[in-house]
Design a protein around this motif. Structure first.
Motif, PDB file in Angstrom:
ATOM      1  N   GLN A  36       5.033  -7.165   5.893  1.00 20.79           N
ATOM      2  CA  GLN A  36       3.870  -6.464   5.375  1.00 20.79           C
ATOM      3  C   GLN A  36       3.099  -5.773   6.503  1.00 20.79           C
ATOM      4  O   GLN A  36       2.668  -4.643   6.391  1.00 20.79           O
ATOM      5  CB  GLN A  36       2.982  -7.518   4.768  1.00 20.79           C
ATOM      6  CG  GLN A  36       2.195  -7.067   3.608  1.00 20.79           C
ATOM      7  CD  GLN A  36       1.467  -8.259   3.082  1.00 20.79           C
ATOM      8  OE1 GLN A  36       0.435  -8.616   3.602  1.00 20.79           O
ATOM      9  NE2 GLN A  36       2.018  -8.894   2.074  1.00 20.79           N
ATOM     10  N   ARG A  93       1.566   6.638  -3.979  1.00 18.41           N
ATOM     11  CA  ARG A  93       0.156   6.603  -3.553  1.00 18.41           C
ATOM     12  C   ARG A  93       0.030   5.886  -2.208  1.00 18.41           C
ATOM     13  O   ARG A  93       0.525   4.772  -2.065  1.00 18.41           O
ATOM     14  CB  ARG A  93      -0.623   5.856  -4.637  1.00 18.41           C
ATOM     15  CG  ARG A  93      -2.059   5.626  -4.343  1.00 18.41           C
ATOM     16  CD  ARG A  93      -2.909   6.576  -5.098  1.00 18.41           C
ATOM     17  NE  ARG A  93      -3.552   7.451  -4.141  1.00 18.41           N
ATOM     18  CZ  ARG A  93      -4.087   8.600  -4.462  1.00 18.41           C
ATOM     19  NH1 ARG A  93      -4.007   9.037  -5.669  1.00 18.41           N
ATOM     20  NH2 ARG A  93      -4.685   9.319  -3.568  1.00 18.41           N
ATOM     21  N   GLY A  94      -0.605   6.532  -1.240  1.00 17.67           N
ATOM     22  CA  GLY A  94      -0.842   5.883   0.050  1.00 17.67           C
ATOM     23  C   GLY A  94       0.373   5.835   0.963  1.00 17.67           C
ATOM     24  O   GLY A  94       0.297   5.270   2.041  1.00 17.67           O
ATOM     25  N   PRO A 140      -3.336  -6.377   0.262  1.00 15.25           N
ATOM     26  CA  PRO A 140      -2.602  -5.227   0.816  1.00 15.25           C
ATOM     27  C   PRO A 140      -2.495  -4.055  -0.162  1.00 15.25           C
ATOM     28  O   PRO A 140      -2.226  -2.935   0.252  1.00 15.25           O
ATOM     29  CB  PRO A 140      -1.224  -5.796   1.159  1.00 15.25           C
ATOM     30  CG  PRO A 140      -1.133  -7.101   0.469  1.00 15.25           C
ATOM     31  CD  PRO A 140      -2.518  -7.582   0.185  1.00 15.25           C
ATOM     32  N   MET A 141      -2.717  -4.330  -1.463  1.00 13.79           N
ATOM     33  CA  MET A 141      -2.672  -3.243  -2.455  1.00 13.79           C
ATOM     34  C   MET A 141      -3.866  -2.304  -2.302  1.00 13.79           C
ATOM     35  O   MET A 141      -3.849  -1.195  -2.818  1.00 13.79           O
ATOM     36  CB  MET A 141      -2.697  -3.815  -3.879  1.00 13.79           C
ATOM     37  CG  MET A 141      -1.365  -4.217  -4.433  1.00 13.79           C
ATOM     38  SD  MET A 141      -0.122  -2.933  -4.324  1.00 13.79           S
ATOM     39  CE  MET A 141      -0.808  -1.743  -5.459  1.00 13.79           C
ATOM     40  N   GLU A 142      -4.899  -2.789  -1.608  1.00 10.56           N
ATOM     41  CA  GLU A 142      -6.154  -2.031  -1.519  1.00 10.56           C
ATOM     42  C   GLU A 142      -5.940  -0.585  -1.074  1.00 10.56           C
ATOM     43  O   GLU A 142      -6.522   0.332  -1.620  1.00 10.56           O
ATOM     44  CB  GLU A 142      -7.095  -2.736  -0.540  1.00 10.56           C
ATOM     45  CG  GLU A 142      -8.478  -2.158  -0.481  1.00 10.56           C
ATOM     46  CD  GLU A 142      -9.301  -2.794   0.633  1.00 10.56           C
ATOM     47  OE1 GLU A 142     -10.334  -3.390   0.323  1.00 10.56           O
ATOM     48  OE2 GLU A 142      -8.895  -2.685   1.807  1.00 10.56           O
ATOM     49  N   LYS A 143      -5.050  -0.416  -0.074  1.00 11.06           N
ATOM     50  CA  LYS A 143      -4.892   0.934   0.476  1.00 11.06           C
ATOM     51  C   LYS A 143      -4.096   1.851  -0.458  1.00 11.06           C
ATOM     52  O   LYS A 143      -4.073   3.058  -0.249  1.00 11.06           O
ATOM     53  CB  LYS A 143      -4.244   0.891   1.854  1.00 11.06           C
ATOM     54  CG  LYS A 143      -2.925   0.169   1.912  1.00 11.06           C
ATOM     55  CD  LYS A 143      -2.419   0.094   3.340  1.00 11.06           C
ATOM     56  CE  LYS A 143      -1.203  -0.785   3.443  1.00 11.06           C
ATOM     57  NZ  LYS A 143      -1.532  -2.214   3.361  1.00 11.06           N
ATOM     58  N   HIS A 144      -3.476   1.288  -1.466  1.00  8.51           N
ATOM     59  CA  HIS A 144      -2.715   2.117  -2.410  1.00  8.51           C
ATOM     60  C   HIS A 144      -3.501   2.417  -3.671  1.00  8.51           C
ATOM     61  O   HIS A 144      -3.012   3.078  -4.575  1.00  8.51           O
ATOM     62  CB  HIS A 144      -1.409   1.425  -2.814  1.00  8.51           C
ATOM     63  CG  HIS A 144      -0.517   1.175  -1.657  1.00  8.51           C
ATOM     64  ND1 HIS A 144       0.235   2.154  -1.065  1.00  8.51           N
ATOM     65  CD2 HIS A 144      -0.288   0.055  -0.950  1.00  8.51           C
ATOM     66  CE1 HIS A 144       0.903   1.645  -0.053  1.00  8.51           C
ATOM     67  NE2 HIS A 144       0.608   0.370   0.045  1.00  8.51           N
ATOM     68  N   GLU A 145      -4.688   1.848  -3.746  1.00 10.72           N
ATOM     69  CA  GLU A 145      -5.430   1.873  -5.003  1.00 10.72           C
ATOM     70  C   GLU A 145      -6.552   2.900  -4.934  1.00 10.72           C
ATOM     71  O   GLU A 145      -7.335   2.902  -3.996  1.00 10.72           O
ATOM     72  CB  GLU A 145      -6.015   0.478  -5.228  1.00 10.72           C
ATOM     73  CG  GLU A 145      -6.531   0.193  -6.589  1.00 10.72           C
ATOM     74  CD  GLU A 145      -5.487   0.285  -7.677  1.00 10.72           C
ATOM     75  OE1 GLU A 145      -5.871   0.653  -8.771  1.00 10.72           O
ATOM     76  OE2 GLU A 145      -4.291  -0.004  -7.430  1.00 10.72           O
ATOM     77  N   ARG A 190     -13.568  -4.278  -6.721  1.00 12.97           N
ATOM     78  CA  ARG A 190     -14.090  -2.903  -6.740  1.00 12.97           C
ATOM     79  C   ARG A 190     -14.561  -2.542  -8.137  1.00 12.97           C
ATOM     80  O   ARG A 190     -13.990  -2.982  -9.125  1.00 12.97           O
ATOM     81  CB  ARG A 190     -13.007  -1.916  -6.324  1.00 12.97           C
ATOM     82  CG  ARG A 190     -12.817  -1.817  -4.855  1.00 12.97           C
ATOM     83  CD  ARG A 190     -11.861  -0.706  -4.564  1.00 12.97           C
ATOM     84  NE  ARG A 190     -10.619  -0.898  -5.293  1.00 12.97           N
ATOM     85  CZ  ARG A 190      -9.610  -1.612  -4.843  1.00 12.97           C
ATOM     86  NH1 ARG A 190      -9.699  -2.196  -3.682  1.00 12.97           N
ATOM     87  NH2 ARG A 190      -8.522  -1.751  -5.549  1.00 12.97           N
ATOM     88  N   ARG A 230      -5.046  -6.150  -8.606  1.00 15.88           N
ATOM     89  CA  ARG A 230      -5.076  -4.985  -7.715  1.00 15.88           C
ATOM     90  C   ARG A 230      -6.493  -4.462  -7.493  1.00 15.88           C
ATOM     91  O   ARG A 230      -6.719  -3.683  -6.577  1.00 15.88           O
ATOM     92  CB  ARG A 230      -4.155  -3.880  -8.256  1.00 15.88           C
ATOM     93  CG  ARG A 230      -4.600  -3.318  -9.556  1.00 15.88           C
ATOM     94  CD  ARG A 230      -3.599  -2.373 -10.186  1.00 15.88           C
ATOM     95  NE  ARG A 230      -3.893  -2.240 -11.602  1.00 15.88           N
ATOM     96  CZ  ARG A 230      -4.872  -1.525 -12.098  1.00 15.88           C
ATOM     97  NH1 ARG A 230      -5.656  -0.837 -11.298  1.00 15.88           N
ATOM     98  NH2 ARG A 230      -5.087  -1.473 -13.397  1.00 15.88           N
ATOM     99  N   TYR A 263       2.291  -7.629  -3.883  1.00 12.20           N
ATOM    100  CA  TYR A 263       2.555  -6.481  -3.013  1.00 12.20           C
ATOM    101  C   TYR A 263       4.055  -6.286  -2.794  1.00 12.20           C
ATOM    102  O   TYR A 263       4.552  -5.171  -2.773  1.00 12.20           O
ATOM    103  CB  TYR A 263       1.836  -6.672  -1.668  1.00 12.20           C
ATOM    104  CG  TYR A 263       1.859  -5.442  -0.798  1.00 12.20           C
ATOM    105  CD1 TYR A 263       1.307  -4.248  -1.257  1.00 12.20           C
ATOM    106  CD2 TYR A 263       2.437  -5.455   0.465  1.00 12.20           C
ATOM    107  CE1 TYR A 263       1.324  -3.107  -0.474  1.00 12.20           C
ATOM    108  CE2 TYR A 263       2.453  -4.309   1.268  1.00 12.20           C
ATOM    109  CZ  TYR A 263       1.895  -3.147   0.790  1.00 12.20           C
ATOM    110  OH  TYR A 263       1.917  -2.009   1.564  1.00 12.20           O
ATOM    111  N   ARG A 288     -14.829   2.690   1.991  1.00 15.32           N
ATOM    112  CA  ARG A 288     -13.516   2.514   1.364  1.00 15.32           C
ATOM    113  C   ARG A 288     -12.710   1.353   1.972  1.00 15.32           C
ATOM    114  O   ARG A 288     -12.273   0.480   1.273  1.00 15.32           O
ATOM    115  CB  ARG A 288     -12.733   3.825   1.497  1.00 15.32           C
ATOM    116  CG  ARG A 288     -11.340   3.812   0.960  1.00 15.32           C
ATOM    117  CD  ARG A 288     -11.290   4.222  -0.484  1.00 15.32           C
ATOM    118  NE  ARG A 288      -9.922   4.455  -0.915  1.00 15.32           N
ATOM    119  CZ  ARG A 288      -9.145   3.507  -1.423  1.00 15.32           C
ATOM    120  NH1 ARG A 288      -9.599   2.288  -1.554  1.00 15.32           N
ATOM    121  NH2 ARG A 288      -7.926   3.787  -1.809  1.00 15.32           N
ATOM    122  N   ASN A 289     -12.503   1.367   3.262  1.00 12.53           N
ATOM    123  CA  ASN A 289     -11.739   0.309   3.922  1.00 12.53           C
ATOM    124  C   ASN A 289     -12.546  -0.251   5.086  1.00 12.53           C
ATOM    125  O   ASN A 289     -12.316   0.102   6.234  1.00 12.53           O
ATOM    126  CB  ASN A 289     -10.394   0.840   4.443  1.00 12.53           C
ATOM    127  CG  ASN A 289      -9.464   1.203   3.311  1.00 12.53           C
ATOM    128  OD1 ASN A 289      -9.195   2.368   3.082  1.00 12.53           O
ATOM    129  ND2 ASN A 289      -8.993   0.214   2.579  1.00 12.53           N
TER     130      ASN A 289
END
Lengths: 21, 384
Positions: free
Chosen positions: B175, B320-321, A9-14, B107, B90, B159, B33-34
């Motif tokens: 979540q 962020r985000g 879930p951290m992916e979208k904040h990274e 990544r 992360r 998280y 990206r996603n």
């Protein structure tokens, strides 16, 4: 066999640029 | 910890746990990206088949210890206990397990030049369409499912810590609920539309005398802005910039004499402008922008944090985000208006109160704080 995916879930904040080598 | 499903005690995951596995190899993939879950499944299968085909039957297995914690995942050689790989948790995008195989997707850092090229050649290119490098590590273990579940649990525990650090109580929302909220936020894309409209991009030629300064004050566009470049905050009366009649306060400067200012620190941009003193002609590429930025945050309920903090009317941090980033909030900007009401002369506590009590659509107008001080005469312009 079944394939299971668990997304971090951290992916979208990274920022990709901030990721480590 | 709030109900984090998984095979481990969350406390154990903070210290770290170890599983025995065989390391089969690694491969690299390009990914958006996603990606969707289906694409991720195909990526995992592709990684497994690539690694398995590399060495065929003669594949050598390395016995490893997989160390899993809420901070990192390490791969140690089981015999020598040497660290073979060390990834911050992360940076792990996702994990996949298929039978007795585990795939770890991490990544990789984008080369700096590539990221800058991307910004310079295609302003406002959709983030999702860019390609990112992913390194895939493939392992084999009888405990593959248990390993994947433990890593998944470490993701959740980490998280929760992240949410708490950002002032969100995980007990208040699951979540899924939080990511649903994030997903309902449209990216406030007025900026994108504005930057991609070629009518707003101008190339200007300014005439000046040798030895004369350009007569401008520039400020940073603010962290969180679509295009990180400097903004024209003030012009000297009768100076070359003002004389030209072609520039307005708020314009974003893309390049000067073919030197791009995008992504450069303010001091470097100031240095480039000071270096024009002996020129008689200056070429500038600008994007005409209004001095005031419009922000739209959609907050369905008071229980969701806005994701930014304010000190004396100035935005000083941004999650962020979070929903605020998506809405166009920028660090270093002063809030001028909230829902149509001017807050220029409003006390800090009142601004905080107005924001913390707002739900639904929150409209704001903001401006770089330095520009506000110059326009209101609180700061004397230092022209360059």
């Amino acid at each position: 066999s079944a394939l299971t995916i668990t997304i971090n879930p951290m992916e979208k904040h990274e920022q990709p640029q901030a990721a480590e080598e | 910890f709030v109900d984090v499903p998984g095979p481990c005690e969350p406390e154990d995951l903070i210290d770290g746990i170890i599983f025995a596995a065989n390391y089969l190899g690694s491969t690299q993939l390009l990914s958006e990206r996603n990606p969707s879950k289906n694409i991720r499944m195909m990526q995992a299968q592709e990684a497994v088949s690539r690694v398995k085909n590399t060495d065929g039957d003669a594949q050598t297995l390395t016995e490893v210890d997989l160390f899993i914690s809420t901070q990192r995942i390490k791969v140690l050689n089981a015999d020598s206990q040497e660290t073979m790989m060390d990834n911050a948790l992360r940076t792990i995008s996702y994990i996949a397990d298929i039978g007795n195989i585990v795939v770890l997707m991490a990544r990789r850092r984008m080369p700096r030049t590539a990221s800058q090229d991307c910004i310079e050649t295609t302003p406002g290119a959709p983030e999702a369409k860019k390609q990112y490098k992913m390194i895939c590590h493939v392992f084999e273990s009888e405990d593959a499912q248990l390993i994947a579940q433990s890593i998944g649990q470490a993701f959740s525990v980490a998280y929760q810590e992240f949410l708490r650090a950002n002032g969100i109580n995980p007990e208040d929302l699951s979540q899924k609920e939080y990511s649903d909220i994030i997903n309902t936020q449209e990216m406030y894309n007025d900026d994108l539309i504005h930057f991609s409209n070629s009518e707003n991009c101008k190339e200007l030629q300014l005439e000046k005398s040798k030895g004369e300064i350009l007569g401008v004050v520039i400020v940073e566009s603010g962290w969180g802005s679509i295009l990180p470049t400097v903004i024209l905050a003030n012009m000297m009366n009768g100076g070359p910039a003002a004389r030209s009649g072609k520039l307005s306060i708020g314009d974003q400067i893309m390049s000067i004499n073919n030197t791009s200012l995008v992504g450069l620190p303010l001091a470097t941009c100031q240095g480039i402008i000071k270096g024009l003193k002996n020129q008689v002609q200056v070429k500038m590429n600008i994007v005409s922008c209004p001095p005031v930025t419009t922000v739209l945050i959609k907050r369905p309920d008071l229980k969701y944090q806005l994701g930014f903090s304010v000190q004396n009317g100035i935005i000083c941090s941004l999650m962020r985000g979070g929903i605020a980033e998506r809405g166009g909030v920028r660090v270093g900007h002063r809030i001028i208006e909230i829902n149509g009401q001017s807050v220029v002369a409003t006390a800090h506590e009142k601004i905080v109160q107005a924001l913390s009590n707002s739900v639904g659509e929150i409209h704001m107008k903001t401006m770089p704080a330095a520009m506000f001080r110059l326009l209101t005469g609180q700061e004397t312009p230092m022209y360059i």
